[in-house]
Design a protein around this motif. Structure first.
Motif, mmCIF file in Angstrom:
data_model
loop_
_atom_site.group_PDB
_atom_site.id
_atom_site.type_symbol
_atom_site.label_atom_id
_atom_site.label_comp_id
_atom_site.label_asym_id
_atom_site.label_seq_id
_atom_site.Cartn_x
_atom_site.Cartn_y
_atom_site.Cartn_z
ATOM 1 N N VAL A 1 72.290 139.729 48.417
ATOM 2 C CA VAL A 1 72.484 140.788 47.411
ATOM 3 C C VAL A 1 71.227 141.622 47.266
ATOM 4 O O VAL A 1 71.266 142.872 47.246
ATOM 5 C CB VAL A 1 72.897 140.164 46.062
ATOM 6 C CG1 VAL A 1 73.015 141.243 45.000
ATOM 7 C CG2 VAL A 1 74.205 139.408 46.216
ATOM 8 N N LEU A 2 70.083 140.941 47.148
ATOM 9 C CA LEU A 2 68.817 141.670 47.013
ATOM 10 C C LEU A 2 68.534 142.498 48.258
ATOM 11 O O LEU A 2 68.002 143.624 48.165
ATOM 12 C CB LEU A 2 67.681 140.685 46.745
ATOM 13 C CG LEU A 2 67.720 139.961 45.389
ATOM 14 C CD1 LEU A 2 66.569 138.973 45.279
ATOM 15 C CD2 LEU A 2 67.663 140.966 44.233
ATOM 16 N N SER B 1 68.198 147.734 50.791
ATOM 17 C CA SER B 1 68.630 148.714 51.803
ATOM 18 C C SER B 1 69.174 149.979 51.145
ATOM 19 O O SER B 1 69.053 151.086 51.701
ATOM 20 C CB SER B 1 69.691 148.080 52.708
ATOM 21 O OG SER B 1 70.871 147.801 51.987
ATOM 22 N N MET B 2 69.772 149.844 49.946
ATOM 23 C CA MET B 2 70.283 151.018 49.242
ATOM 24 C C MET B 2 69.134 151.920 48.793
ATOM 25 O O MET B 2 69.283 153.147 48.717
ATOM 26 C CB MET B 2 71.126 150.583 48.052
ATOM 27 C CG MET B 2 71.910 151.714 47.403
ATOM 28 S SD MET B 2 72.947 152.638 48.581
ATOM 29 C CE MET B 2 74.069 151.340 49.110
ATOM 30 N N VAL B 3 67.991 151.325 48.474
ATOM 31 C CA VAL B 3 66.811 152.140 48.130
ATOM 32 C C VAL B 3 66.446 153.024 49.303
ATOM 33 O O VAL B 3 66.141 154.224 49.147
ATOM 34 C CB VAL B 3 65.629 151.223 47.737
ATOM 35 C CG1 VAL B 3 64.359 152.047 47.552
ATOM 36 C CG2 VAL B 3 65.952 150.454 46.474
ATOM 37 N N ASP C 1 63.108 150.338 43.850
ATOM 38 C CA ASP C 1 62.429 149.424 44.768
ATOM 39 C C ASP C 1 61.592 148.404 44.008
ATOM 40 O O ASP C 1 61.575 147.209 44.320
ATOM 41 C CB ASP C 1 61.559 150.224 45.734
ATOM 42 C CG ASP C 1 60.990 149.359 46.850
ATOM 43 O OD1 ASP C 1 61.645 148.347 47.193
ATOM 44 O OD2 ASP C 1 59.910 149.661 47.364
ATOM 45 N N GLY C 2 60.893 148.852 42.969
ATOM 46 C CA GLY C 2 60.097 147.937 42.151
ATOM 47 C C GLY C 2 60.976 146.928 41.425
ATOM 48 O O GLY C 2 60.612 145.747 41.284
ATOM 49 N N LEU C 3 62.162 147.403 40.968
ATOM 50 C CA LEU C 3 63.079 146.478 40.286
ATOM 51 C C LEU C 3 63.593 145.400 41.246
ATOM 52 O O LEU C 3 63.742 144.233 40.873
ATOM 53 C CB LEU C 3 64.254 147.268 39.693
ATOM 54 C CG LEU C 3 63.894 148.297 38.607
ATOM 55 C CD1 LEU C 3 65.144 149.048 38.160
ATOM 56 C CD2 LEU C 3 63.231 147.608 37.410
ATOM 57 N N VAL C 4 63.871 145.799 42.495
ATOM 58 C CA VAL C 4 64.317 144.824 43.489
ATOM 59 C C VAL C 4 63.203 143.822 43.794
ATOM 60 O O VAL C 4 63.442 142.604 43.911
ATOM 61 C CB VAL C 4 64.780 145.536 44.782
ATOM 62 C CG1 VAL C 4 65.111 144.512 45.875
ATOM 63 C CG2 VAL C 4 65.991 146.399 44.507
ATOM 64 N N GLN C 5 61.970 144.293 43.899
ATOM 65 C CA GLN C 5 60.854 143.387 44.153
ATOM 66 C C GLN C 5 60.672 142.396 43.012
ATOM 67 O O GLN C 5 60.299 141.242 43.228
ATOM 68 C CB GLN C 5 59.562 144.191 44.370
ATOM 69 C CG GLN C 5 59.553 145.026 45.642
ATOM 70 C CD GLN C 5 59.734 144.174 46.886
ATOM 71 O OE1 GLN C 5 59.275 143.032 46.952
ATOM 72 N NE2 GLN C 5 60.442 144.733 47.870
ATOM 73 N N THR D 1 72.178 150.909 36.498
ATOM 74 C CA THR D 1 72.521 152.294 36.178
ATOM 75 C C THR D 1 72.072 153.233 37.273
ATOM 76 O O THR D 1 72.752 154.212 37.604
ATOM 77 C CB THR D 1 71.878 152.690 34.834
ATOM 78 O OG1 THR D 1 72.309 151.781 33.827
ATOM 79 C CG2 THR D 1 72.244 154.103 34.449
ATOM 80 N N ASN D 2 70.923 152.929 37.837
ATOM 81 C CA ASN D 2 70.388 153.762 38.911
ATOM 82 C C ASN D 2 71.340 153.797 40.100
ATOM 83 O O ASN D 2 71.582 154.847 40.697
ATOM 84 C CB ASN D 2 69.017 153.220 39.315
ATOM 85 C CG ASN D 2 68.283 154.159 40.247
ATOM 86 O OD1 ASN D 2 68.259 153.931 41.442
ATOM 87 N ND2 ASN D 2 67.676 155.196 39.685
ATOM 88 N N LEU D 3 71.903 152.643 40.456
ATOM 89 C CA LEU D 3 72.858 152.597 41.554
ATOM 90 C C LEU D 3 74.120 153.390 41.223
ATOM 91 O O LEU D 3 74.676 154.109 42.075
ATOM 92 C CB LEU D 3 73.223 151.132 41.870
ATOM 93 C CG LEU D 3 72.137 150.296 42.552
ATOM 94 C CD1 LEU D 3 72.593 148.846 42.693
ATOM 95 C CD2 LEU D 3 71.791 150.868 43.918
#
Length: 866
Positions: free
Chosen positions: A253-254, A259-261, A355-359, A617-619
């Motif tokens: 999922v992550l 990859s969406m970023v 990207d920071g949120l995913v990290q 929300t960003n997505l």
């Protein structure tokens, strides 16, 4: 044998309060641990081999089996042993009479052979005496006169061959006697080496026992170090296990969000490229339209020249004038809407650092091992304390074995036993010298007799002259006959003495071989000794009565010997669990339960958030940015066109060619200048516009690819995100519990395996009594049976065979001697066929058959005159 047996019975003291337990299914421990108790290398061989002489021993065994084919008399042996322990024996009792009859029935073969030997001993001196008296009275062939017979030469040859064969048989018996006598001497010399080897093995056994105990204790430290290493690595073992269990649900999922970023950034780049390309094309299209209009006007002015009205220039001018309609723009950019709104939407999406949120989600997940280590510090410390206490418990159990004092006492006993055995060996070697000398004399005496027979045959055969008469036989032939008679005399003189020796050694050697050696080899002797209440009427099992003072414990000589032979430990061999039970002192569950209890109190809390609300929300905003609503077909249709309806470069070259067909003048020059202008427009405007169209087309294709199924993809990512987050929230506790159980099982498994191995080693391997079984084999199988009884049996077998065959040998020697010795009188024959004189010697009124010696004997000796 008694000393070795007493040594076996003293072995329980070596273990004192030994320890016991069940045999583990495997002595291999988890991980890299593999225990192996060091074993000693013993000098004494397990088996005894007679070597080449074994063939002769086997021959004697076959003869013994023929003489004594009965199986080992276990019942008789038991009753005899019981009678030995009785204070007095009444032989008049019926049961004793029956026992004696059974003994006689068992010994019937030996008794018959012994009686035959005694008959030989009795009759041979008597026969020799009467034979000597008879010969002195000129009877029994004592008269030195030989009657001539027709079959005389044939009888002489038969007697010589028979005597030779018998002498060869006697020689083989003498050879067996010499071999047996030499074997006893050489093997008795090895006895001291054998005894020293056995005592060295016993001392090795005693010296190795403390080392084995220290090794067992040292292995606990190895196990503890391994467990401590795993406890110190709880972050990678337990935390890593939890991390790996969650990885299949979290990481994909992550990775999708990450990859969406990249997709969002690529979308922004494509939109910016599209916007820039559109602006560049609009500007270029306006400039191109203006330039093309100017060129077209210039060409038209040139074509107004009067030269164009003259044929054939007019045709060329008309052709040029017709093609001017192609100099127009081909793009309709008004159909391509701008992408400013979509670009603004994407820029708004990128204002959130997805990207920071995913990290952060990655970091939250990857911090699991570190959190486990931080939250289990106290538990790890408590478990280490428990492991140290287990080590103290193991040390206390091993300290309960009074090894030092027991070994010192037992070493003293071994030293005393060794001193007594060495003194006995000195006496044995002295007796062996007497035995060897006596055997040498016996074999030499038989050798002397058979040598006389061989010399008699040699001299008689070599010195015999067929042409010589009995009274004129040669000296060599006569000497041969004398040798034969000397052999006969020595046979009568000594054979009965030799038979006495054969009988005594036969009875002793046969009974020892059948009753002790064979019964020891097939373990039936142990079965007799293991008979309940045999050696002690109050004890069911003698060994358990001596060791434990409890005779109902099944501990047998056969089982003890078999276990020791198989290199089993004293504890298991002697069933010492009846004295000290290791299972109660090395209780695995008691020690491992406390470790499990500590980890049951483990409380690990995780707050793993894969993606917060802002990221979600960003997505969703990116999915609604509008790139999926762009009219990509129109964009692709326009970007597939050429900026101008005609290829300007080709148009310019064609214009130059047509201008060259015109007559020289201003018209030609003007048209050529216009052609150069068109080339310059192509170079400066058309080529950049083609590049902008290509860039725009590639950007549109990128946006089309991204927008294709974008909503579904993001929806799927959000669904997977919710599923993964729910899995973590709902199952993290069970995952932690499962991985904790695995981790605890690994830690506990080290000590379970160690304690099982320690118990198994102390019970099955430590203080292995194999040297005791080897010492017993050395005493009975090697020394008694191999070094003494087997050569003794071979000795009486060889000497007995030689002695028995002396009887037919002396008979043939007496018969043959008269053919070789010089006679005092003989029968007389003429040269021609005559009637021989009446035989006055034997009073026979008949006549001999005609026989010619080849010479005439004129002398006649009176048959009555010697």
């Amino acid at each position: 044998m008694a000393r070795t047996l007493s040594f076996l019975l003293l072995l329980p003291g070596l273990c004192g309060n030994s320890i016991s337990g069940g045999q583990p299914s495997s002595t291999n421990t988890p991980g890299d641990l593999n225990y192996e108790l060091p074993t000693a290398n013993y000098e004494t061989q397990d088996s005894y081999k007679a070597g080449p002489i074994g063939i002769l021993f086997q021959m004697v065994h076959i003869f013994l089996h023929t003489v004594q084919p009965n199986a080992f008399p276990e019942d008789i042996f038991r009753k005899v042993i019981q009678k030995m322990f009785e204070p007095s024996v009444d032989f008049d009792k019926p049961e004793n009479i029956i026992l004696a009859l059974k003994v006689l029935n068992y010994e019937i073969g030996i008794i018959i052979c012994a009686l035959l030997g005694l008959l030989f001993v009795i009759l041979m001196p008597l026969v020799g005496y009467f034979f000597c008296v008879c010969r002195c009275c000129n009877k029994c062939g004592g008269k030195m006169h030989q009657r001539q017979k027709e079959n005389g030469p044939f009888q002489r040859k038969c007697f010589a061959i028979s005597l030779l064969v018998i002498c060869i048989i006697i020689s083989f018996g003498i050879f067996c006697g010499f071999v047996a006598n030499h074997s006893v001497r050489t093997r008795i010399k090895r006895t001291r080496i054998l005894a020293n080897s056995n005592f060295k093995d016993l001392r090795t056994l005693l010296n190795q026992t403390p080392e084995q105990i220290q090794f067992i204790l040292a292995q606990y430290n190895t196990t503890k170090d391994k467990a401590f290493s795993d406890l110190n690595s709880i972050n990678s073992l337990l935390g890593g296990g939890i991390h790996e269990r969650l990885r299949p649900s979290v990481i994909p999922v992550l990775d999708e969000i990450k990859s969406m970023v990249t997709v969002i950034k690529e979308t922004k780049k494509a939109l910016e490229s599209t916007k820039g390309s559109l602006q560049s094309l609009r500007d270029g299209t306006a400039q191109l339209s203006s330039n093309l209009t100017d060129v077209k006007a210039s060409i038209q002015r040139s074509l107004s020249d009067p030269t164009c009205s003259v044929h054939p220039a007019s045709e060329t001018c008309n052709s040029i004038r017709t093609s001017l309609s192609q100099l127009e723009g081909n793009l309709d950019l008004s159909q391509l809407p701008p992408v400013d709104r979509e670009l603004n939407n994407v820029n708004n999406v990128l204002r959130t650092d997805l990207d920071g949120l995913v990290q952060k989600g990655y970091q939250s997940f990857n911090d699991i091992p570190k959190r486990v280590q931080h939250q289990t510090k106290n538990i790890v410390a408590d478990v280490k304390s428990i492991l140290n206490s287990i080590g103290s418990s193991v040390d206390d159990v091993t300290q309960q074995i009074p090894i030092e004092s027991t070994l010192s006492k037992f070493a003293v006993h071994i030293n005393n036993t060794e001193s007594r055995i060495h003194r006995s060996l000195h006496t044995l070697e002295e007796y062996d010298s007497y035995w060897w000398l006596g055997g040498l004399v016996i074999c030499s005496l038989l050798t002397l007799i058979v040598i006389f027979y061989y010399l008699g045959l040699l001299c008689g055969v070599c010195g015999y002259d067929r042409q010589a008469t009995p009274t004129r036989r040669g000296c060599i032939s006569h000497t041969g006959g004398v040798f034969l008679m000397v052999g006969v005399g020595l046979s009568f003189l000594f054979c009965w003495i030799l038979m006495i020796i054969v009988i005594v050694t036969f009875v002793i050697g046969t009974n020892v071989e059948k009753l002790i050696c064979e019964s020891y080899a097939n373990r039936k002797l142990f079965q007799v000794l293991d008979t309940p209440y045999l050696l002690n009427e109050n004890w069911q099992y003698y060994l358990s009565g001596i060791i434990f003072n409890k005779s109902d414990i099944r501990l047998t000589f056969g089982q003890v010997y078999s276990d020791c032979k198989n290199n089993r430990g004293v504890y298991a061999t002697l069933h010492l669990e009846n004295r000290f039970n290791i299972s109660k002192h090395l209780n695995i569950n008691e020690h491992t339960e406390s470790i499990s209890n500590e980890f049951e109190n483990l409380n690990i809390n995780f707050n793993i958030v894969l993606l917060d609300t802002a990221g979600r929300t960003n997505l969703e905003d990116f999915a609604a940015c509008g790139i999926d609503k762009i009219n990509y077909a129109t964009y692709l249709s326009q970007t597939g066109k050429h900026p101008v309806k005609v290829n300007l470069l080709s148009f310019a070259y064609d214009l130059e060619t047509k201008a060259n067909h015109l007559p020289p003048g201003n018209l030609r020059q003007s048209l050529k200048r216009d052609a150069e202008t068109i080339k310059m427009i192509h170079r400066l405007q058309i080529i950049p516009m083609e590049q902008s169209l290509g860039t725009l087309r590639q950007s549109i294709k990128t946006l089309q690819h991204i927008s294709n199924g974008l909503m579904d993809r993001i929806a799927k990512i959000l669904t997977s995100l919710d599923s993964a987050q729910n899995f973590i929230t709902n199952n993290i506790t069970s995952v932690i519990n499962d991985e904790t159980k695995k981790y605890v099982k690994t830690i506990v498994g080290y000590f379970e395996q160690y304690l099982l191995w320690a118990e198994f080693s102390i019970r099955e391997k430590m203080v292995s009594c194999k040297p005791v079984a080897t010492a017993l084999d050395s005493a009975v199988n090697v020394l008694l049976c191999g070094y003494v009884v087997s050569p003794l049996n071979l000795f009486w077998f060889g000497i007995g065979k030689a002695t028995v065959f002396l009887l037919p040998a002396l008979i043939f020697a007496v018969k043959l001697a008269k053919y070789y010795r010089r006679m005092d009188s003989e029968d007389v024959y003429d040269d021609v066929e005559t009637i021989p004189m009446k035989n006055m010697e034997n009073g026979n009124n008949g006549y001999h058959k005609d026989h010619l010696y080849g010479i005439h004997n004129p002398v006649m000796t009176s048959p009555l005159h010697r």
